[in-house]
Design a protein around this motif. Structure first.
Motif, PDB file in Angstrom:
ATOM      1  N   ASP A  52      30.151   0.682 -11.377  1.00 41.53           N
ATOM      2  CA  ASP A  52      29.861   0.494  -9.951  1.00 41.53           C
ATOM      3  C   ASP A  52      28.851   1.500  -9.413  1.00 41.53           C
ATOM      4  N   ASP A  53      28.096   2.159 -10.296  1.00 40.40           N
ATOM      5  CA  ASP A  53      27.113   3.140  -9.834  1.00 40.40           C
ATOM      6  C   ASP A  53      26.010   2.522  -8.991  1.00 40.40           C
ATOM      7  N   PHE A  54      25.716   1.262  -9.233  1.00 40.08           N
ATOM      8  CA  PHE A  54      24.607   0.595  -8.544  1.00 40.08           C
ATOM      9  C   PHE A  54      25.115  -0.432  -7.535  1.00 40.08           C
ATOM     10  N   GLY A  55      26.336  -0.234  -7.048  1.00 39.76           N
ATOM     11  CA  GLY A  55      26.926  -1.179  -6.116  1.00 39.76           C
ATOM     12  C   GLY A  55      28.095  -1.906  -6.765  1.00 39.76           C
ATOM     13  N   PRO A  56      28.715  -2.837  -6.044  1.00 40.22           N
ATOM     14  CA  PRO A  56      29.856  -3.571  -6.598  1.00 40.22           C
ATOM     15  C   PRO A  56      29.484  -4.268  -7.910  1.00 40.22           C
ATOM     16  N   TRP A  57      30.347  -4.152  -8.896  1.00 37.92           N
ATOM     17  CA  TRP A  57      30.099  -4.785 -10.195  1.00 37.92           C
ATOM     18  C   TRP A  57      30.176  -6.298 -10.034  1.00 37.92           C
ATOM     19  N   PRO A  58      29.063  -7.008 -10.313  1.00 39.10           N
ATOM     20  CA  PRO A  58      29.017  -8.444 -10.000  1.00 39.10           C
ATOM     21  C   PRO A  58      29.612  -9.329 -11.082  1.00 39.10           C
ATOM     22  N   LEU A  59      30.151  -8.723 -12.172  1.00 39.13           N
ATOM     23  CA  LEU A  59      30.625  -9.535 -13.292  1.00 39.13           C
ATOM     24  C   LEU A  59      32.097  -9.247 -13.564  1.00 39.13           C
ATOM     25  N   PRO A  60      32.999  -9.830 -12.773  1.00 39.66           N
ATOM     26  CA  PRO A  60      34.421  -9.529 -12.948  1.00 39.66           C
ATOM     27  C   PRO A  60      34.966  -9.980 -14.291  1.00 39.66           C
TER      28      PRO A  60
END
Length: 242
Positions: A52-60
């Motif tokens: 999540d360093d670059f924002g919400p992780w988009p791949l759950p």
């Protein structure tokens, strides 16, 4: 010839020899050598991912499984931080970073891409635990299409850079750490992969460990001694002309 000229020249050579002795490698340049030599070390390390360093992780549907307590032995280091166009066989060793795991696909279709960081934490060298672990940070990426009724497609890899060969390795470098006058680079010859896989499958992220002796720039003190030697020699010559 003046009877004083010979002693002055001898003194100048002596001063130059002193400057070289004090400076050590002041006039050295990086050596392009295809013959690694020197000590090998065992590194015990672990890896974790910060998704999540670059924002919400988009791949759950995609997770990272790190390495825990892994030990590798380095290859012999190159003599200096200068490398041949092609690395000789045996000059690098496997350095696993972890695995990406595809979880069960959700209903419908989920797709996206994301960038994440992998932190390498070297906790012991040659069996001796370090008070301050050695750290290296690597950037990874992944894109995936998850289907509830079909095979997921996964593309992933590690970001590597080629900066300035031959003073940097001839393969993309993802990160590095240093210890005991040696620099250790994490090379990523295969920058990306693409697979069709079923939920529950995992895929490895790997690097190659390359070691080299750290090249030191000339010490300022060496240049000062050398300059002083030349200045004093010139003064002696002016006082004792031919």
């Amino acid at each position: 010839m003046s009877p004083n000229r010979r002693p002055v020249c001898a003194w100048t050579l002596s001063a130059l020899a002193l400057a070289l002795a004090v400076g050590g490698d002041a006039f050295a340049s990086p050596i392009d050598s295809a013959a690694p030599e020197g000590p090998r070390h065992e590194f015990s390390y672990s890896t974790t991912a910060r998704l999540d360093d670059f924002g919400p992780w988009p791949l759950p549907g995609l997770t990272f499984q790190g390495v825990q307590g892994r030990t590798v032995q380095s290859a012999s280091p190159f003599p200096a931080a200068s490398f041949p166009d092609a690395l000789p066989e045996g000059s690098t060793v496997d350095f696993p970073l972890g695995r990406l795991v595809i979880d069960a696909a959700p209903q419908g279709i989920t797709e996206g891409s994301g960038t994440f960081r992998i932190e390498v934490r070297v906790e012991a060298v040659d069996g001796v635990r370090l008070a301050d672990p050695l750290l290296a940070t690597i950037q990874g990426f992944a894109s995936v299409v998850l289907r509830a009724d079909g095979e997921p497609m996964l593309r992933y890899g590690v970001v590597g850079y080629e900066v300035h060969p031959p003073y940097t390795p001839p393969l993309p470098t993802a990160g590095h750490f240093a210890h005991d006058e040696l620099s250790h680079s994490l090379l990523v010859p295969d920058l990306h992969h693409e697979f069709a896989a079923s939920p529950g499958s995992s895929f490895s992220l790997d690097a190659r460990l390359l070691s080299a002796r750290i090249y030191h720039n000339p010490e300022p003190a060496a240049w000062l001694v050398f300059a002083a030697a030349i200045t004093l020699a010139g003064a002696r010559l002016r006082r004792n002309p031919a």
